[in-house]
Design a protein around this motif. Structure first.
Motif, PDB file in Angstrom:
ATOM      1  N   UNK A 224       0.853  -1.197   0.000  1.00 14.48           N
ATOM      2  CA  UNK A 224       0.000   0.000   0.000  1.00 14.48           C
ATOM      3  C   UNK A 224       0.886   1.243   0.000  1.00 14.48           C
ATOM      4  N   UNK A 225       0.777   2.034  -1.056  1.00 19.44           N
ATOM      5  CA  UNK A 225       1.623   3.225  -1.202  1.00 19.44           C
ATOM      6  C   UNK A 225       0.879   4.461  -0.700  1.00 19.44           C
ATOM      7  N   UNK A 226       1.547   5.194   0.171  1.00 20.87           N
ATOM      8  CA  UNK A 226       1.006   6.465   0.656  1.00 20.87           C
ATOM      9  C   UNK A 226       1.693   7.583  -0.105  1.00 20.87           C
ATOM     10  N   UNK A 227       0.908   8.329  -0.838  1.00 19.99           N
ATOM     11  CA  UNK A 227       1.463   9.417  -1.633  1.00 19.99           C
ATOM     12  C   UNK A 227       0.620  10.665  -1.432  1.00 19.99           C
ATOM     13  N   UNK A 228       1.083  11.742  -1.974  1.00 19.74           N
ATOM     14  CA  UNK A 228       0.405  13.022  -1.796  1.00 19.74           C
ATOM     15  C   UNK A 228       0.130  13.648  -3.155  1.00 19.74           C
TER      16      UNK A 228
ATOM     17  N   UNK B 175      -3.525  25.605   5.570  1.00 18.86           N
ATOM     18  CA  UNK B 175      -4.599  24.819   4.960  1.00 18.86           C
ATOM     19  C   UNK B 175      -4.223  24.384   3.547  1.00 18.86           C
ATOM     20  N   UNK B 176      -3.561  25.276   2.803  1.00 11.30           N
ATOM     21  CA  UNK B 176      -3.161  24.907   1.448  1.00 11.30           C
ATOM     22  C   UNK B 176      -2.091  23.823   1.488  1.00 11.30           C
ATOM     23  N   UNK B 177      -1.147  23.946   2.422  1.00 12.60           N
ATOM     24  CA  UNK B 177      -0.136  22.903   2.578  1.00 12.60           C
ATOM     25  C   UNK B 177      -0.799  21.564   2.879  1.00 12.60           C
ATOM     26  N   UNK B 178      -1.776  21.565   3.798  1.00 14.66           N
ATOM     27  CA  UNK B 178      -2.499  20.342   4.149  1.00 14.66           C
ATOM     28  C   UNK B 178      -3.188  19.724   2.938  1.00 14.66           C
ATOM     29  N   UNK B 179      -3.691  20.570   2.057  1.00 18.05           N
ATOM     30  CA  UNK B 179      -4.443  20.048   0.909  1.00 18.05           C
ATOM     31  C   UNK B 179      -3.566  19.202  -0.013  1.00 18.05           C
TER      32      UNK B 179
ATOM     33  N   UNK C 237      -1.406  16.142   3.370  1.00 18.93           N
ATOM     34  CA  UNK C 237      -2.069  15.431   4.462  1.00 18.93           C
ATOM     35  C   UNK C 237      -3.005  14.375   3.888  1.00 18.93           C
ATOM     36  N   UNK C 238      -2.894  13.146   4.399  1.00 22.25           N
ATOM     37  CA  UNK C 238      -3.738  12.052   3.911  1.00 22.25           C
ATOM     38  C   UNK C 238      -4.341  11.316   5.093  1.00 22.25           C
ATOM     39  N   UNK C 239      -5.419  10.611   4.833  1.00 17.74           N
ATOM     40  CA  UNK C 239      -6.028   9.772   5.863  1.00 17.74           C
ATOM     41  C   UNK C 239      -5.238   8.479   5.997  1.00 17.74           C
ATOM     42  N   UNK C 240      -5.023   8.068   7.223  1.00 25.35           N
ATOM     43  CA  UNK C 240      -4.314   6.817   7.475  1.00 25.35           C
ATOM     44  C   UNK C 240      -5.286   5.656   7.349  1.00 25.35           C
ATOM     45  N   UNK C 241      -5.016   4.747   6.409  1.00 25.03           N
ATOM     46  CA  UNK C 241      -5.923   3.632   6.149  1.00 25.03           C
ATOM     47  C   UNK C 241      -5.873   2.595   7.269  1.00 25.03           C
ATOM     48  N   UNK C 242      -4.682   2.249   7.704  1.00 22.48           N
ATOM     49  CA  UNK C 242      -4.494   1.244   8.743  1.00 22.48           C
ATOM     50  C   UNK C 242      -3.049   1.313   9.217  1.00 22.48           C
ATOM     51  N   UNK C 243      -2.670   0.405  10.120  1.00 18.72           N
ATOM     52  CA  UNK C 243      -1.280   0.249  10.508  1.00 18.72           C
ATOM     53  C   UNK C 243      -0.745  -1.059   9.924  1.00 18.72           C
ATOM     54  N   UNK C 244       0.569  -1.138   9.769  1.00 18.29           N
ATOM     55  CA  UNK C 244       1.180  -2.245   9.056  1.00 18.29           C
ATOM     56  C   UNK C 244       2.297  -2.864   9.900  1.00 18.29           C
TER      57      UNK C 244
ATOM     58  N   UNK D 209       9.099  12.949   4.576  1.00 21.35           N
ATOM     59  CA  UNK D 209       9.369  14.301   5.062  1.00 21.35           C
ATOM     60  C   UNK D 209       8.185  15.215   4.795  1.00 21.35           C
ATOM     61  N   UNK D 210       7.386  14.866   3.796  1.00 26.22           N
ATOM     62  CA  UNK D 210       6.269  15.719   3.385  1.00 26.22           C
ATOM     63  C   UNK D 210       4.915  15.164   3.799  1.00 26.22           C
ATOM     64  N   UNK D 211       4.778  13.847   3.847  1.00 29.18           N
ATOM     65  CA  UNK D 211       3.463  13.255   4.050  1.00 29.18           C
ATOM     66  C   UNK D 211       3.102  13.164   5.529  1.00 29.18           C
ATOM     67  N   UNK D 212       1.939  13.673   5.880  1.00 30.41           N
ATOM     68  CA  UNK D 212       1.450  13.644   7.257  1.00 30.41           C
ATOM     69  C   UNK D 212       0.112  12.922   7.287  1.00 30.41           C
ATOM     70  N   UNK D 213      -0.011  11.936   8.176  1.00 29.91           N
ATOM     71  CA  UNK D 213      -1.301  11.293   8.404  1.00 29.91           C
ATOM     72  C   UNK D 213      -1.882  11.900   9.670  1.00 29.91           C
ATOM     73  N   UNK D 214      -2.926  12.660   9.518  1.00 32.64           N
ATOM     74  CA  UNK D 214      -3.481  13.382  10.662  1.00 32.64           C
ATOM     75  C   UNK D 214      -4.331  12.469  11.529  1.00 32.64           C
TER      76      UNK D 214
END
Length: 435
Positions: free
Chosen positions: A28-32, A268-272, A275-282, A416-421
């Motif tokens: 599962x790839x987390x990207x922005x 807010x623009x940076x978050x857009x 920032x991604x939703x965390x699907x699960x833990x691995x 460094x860029x991706x944040x799961x809130x």
């Protein structure tokens, strides 16, 4: 299997270097979402003129202008845009001799002249640059204390300047919520004792843990961010140019403003984008700190480790690519690992907060919950001391090759860029983080 490219250090061409791994197609790839490029000189200069002309008109000719820029760890297209900035100011009748640049080191070490020339271009040779030193108390003016007791000590030059302009990249910060903007003024140009007083708010002495609200991308129930807001209201007014970087470290767009609401809009623009939703833990996560300069040292790389760690389940493993060519990047980080454990380090920091002690605790917190393996240039003994295992890319590939077919794997090519809130709220007067 599929081959993935993970940023690592700096390439021969001066850009990012990369390392390859073969990984299951089921990972599962987390990207922005990359920000679209929207940087054009005439538009930049027009918006800068609109931002600062009213103040310059009010102050008149020969206005003293202070421009605050970040150091080499947080570049913002300076070689391109700083000439635009000074040219626009001169067109508004600002004398070049009245323009002074301040490098917002905070507690970071001073750069060499060669590093500065590379970071800021010829502007560094043609204008006055002040290398900020947080230990020189005589260069600060006292403006009281915040409600949480942090002394507000501002460089005297900022108090007397006719115009103060910050120019820097906005980013997520692992305990202040967001970096850039106001953080260029403080802690970027802060006094050491005041910086530590603010950073101490990362600790929750009542709960003997780290403050729950001190998380990347969070300003709600974040005592350290609230303290920065209080401090900002007591400081001289300033204008800001916020840069939004793409995944290659290039500035994709700029946001101009002079108020706290403008700062929030930029956040807010940076978050857009990032920032991604965390699907699960691995049980296993493969991640990169983002390559140079995000992995220039461990202190910078830790922010990426901090972003990736929430994706790992308790007892799981995080494999992180982080070159750390400049070593740890701090003289005040390792001593906390020699105090006998979390409790001793926490007690010491509550009593006497120094340097990167909060970073050390944050690292200890992660290694108590998960296993961390680093592909890095750090010395193997240092890795053991901070609770991580140094491995090679080949060893990382062996881990992937030996996985059970049903093992879930998460991948973050640039953490460094991706944040799961995570949801943060207030209950019973306490900050509560919800999974």
């Amino acid at each position: 299997m599929q081959q993935i490219e993970l940023p690592y250090g700096q390439g021969l061409d001066g850009g990012k270097g990369y390392r390859s791994l073969n990984i299951s197609q089921d990972a599962v790839h987390y990207s922005f979402r990359e920000p679209e490029y929207a940087v054009e000189e005439s538009d930049f200069r027009m918006r800068l003129r609109d931002l600062v002309e009213p103040m310059l008109t009010q102050r008149g000719k020969n206005t003293n202008v202070a421009i605050v820029v970040a150091d080499k760890t947080r570049l913002c297209g300076y070689t391109t845009i700083l000439p635009w900035v000074v040219t626009t100011l001169q067109e508004l009748d600002v004398d070049p001799a009245e323009i002074t640049f301040f490098i917002a080191y905070g507690t970071h070490p001073r750069q060499s002249d060669d590093e500065c020339l590379k970071a800021y271009g010829e502007v560094y040779n043609n204008y006055r640059f002040i290398h900020h030193d947080c230990e020189k108390r005589e260069q600060f003016q006292e403006l009281g204390k915040t409600g949480r007791g942090t002394p507000v000590r501002v460089r005297k030059e900022l108090c007397s300047a006719g115009l103060v302009l910050t120019v820097g990249a906005l980013s997520h910060h692992y305990f202040a919520g967001y970096g850039g903007g106001r953080k260029l003024i403080f802690p970027g140009l802060g006094e050491r004792e005041a910086i530590y007083a603010n950073h101490r708010l990362f600790l929750d002495p009542e709960q003997s843990t780290l403050s729950a609200g001190c998380r990347p991308g969070n300003l709600v129930g974040n005592p350290l961010a609230d303290d920065l807001r209080d401090m900002q209201s007591r400081m001289p007014d300033y204008h800001s140019i916020h840069g939004i970087l793409d995944s290659k470290g290039e500035v994709a767009r700029f946001i101009f403003g002079d108020s706290y609401q403008d700062f929030l809009a930029a956040c807010d623009e940076l978050d857009s984008y990032y920032t991604v939703e965390q699907k699960e833990q691995y049980p296993l996560v493969i991640a990169s700190a983002g390559g140079f300069p995000k992995d220039i040292n461990f202190i910078q790389s830790h922010k990426s480790i901090h972003n990736a760690a929430p994706l790992v389940e308790d007892g799981g493993t995080l494999i992180m690519f982080a070159e750390c060519r400049d070593g740890i990047g701090s003289k005040t980080f390792l001593p906390y690992f020699r105090m006998g454990g979390w409790k001793q380090a926490f007690t010491e920091l509550v009593a006497r907060y120094v340097g990167n002690g909060g970073t050390a605790l944050a690292m200890m917190e992660k290694t108590r919950r998960i296993r961390i393996a680093l592909i890095t240039d750090l010395d193997e003994e240092i890795c053991r001391e901070i609770g991580v295992k140094k491995i090679s890319p080949d060893q990382a590939q062996l881990v992937l090759d030996d996985l059970d077919t049903d093992c879930r794997v998460g991948v973050v090519a640039n953490s460094s860029l991706l944040v799961t809130k995570q949801k943060v709220g207030i209950a019973g007067g306490k900050t509560v983080v919800q999974p």
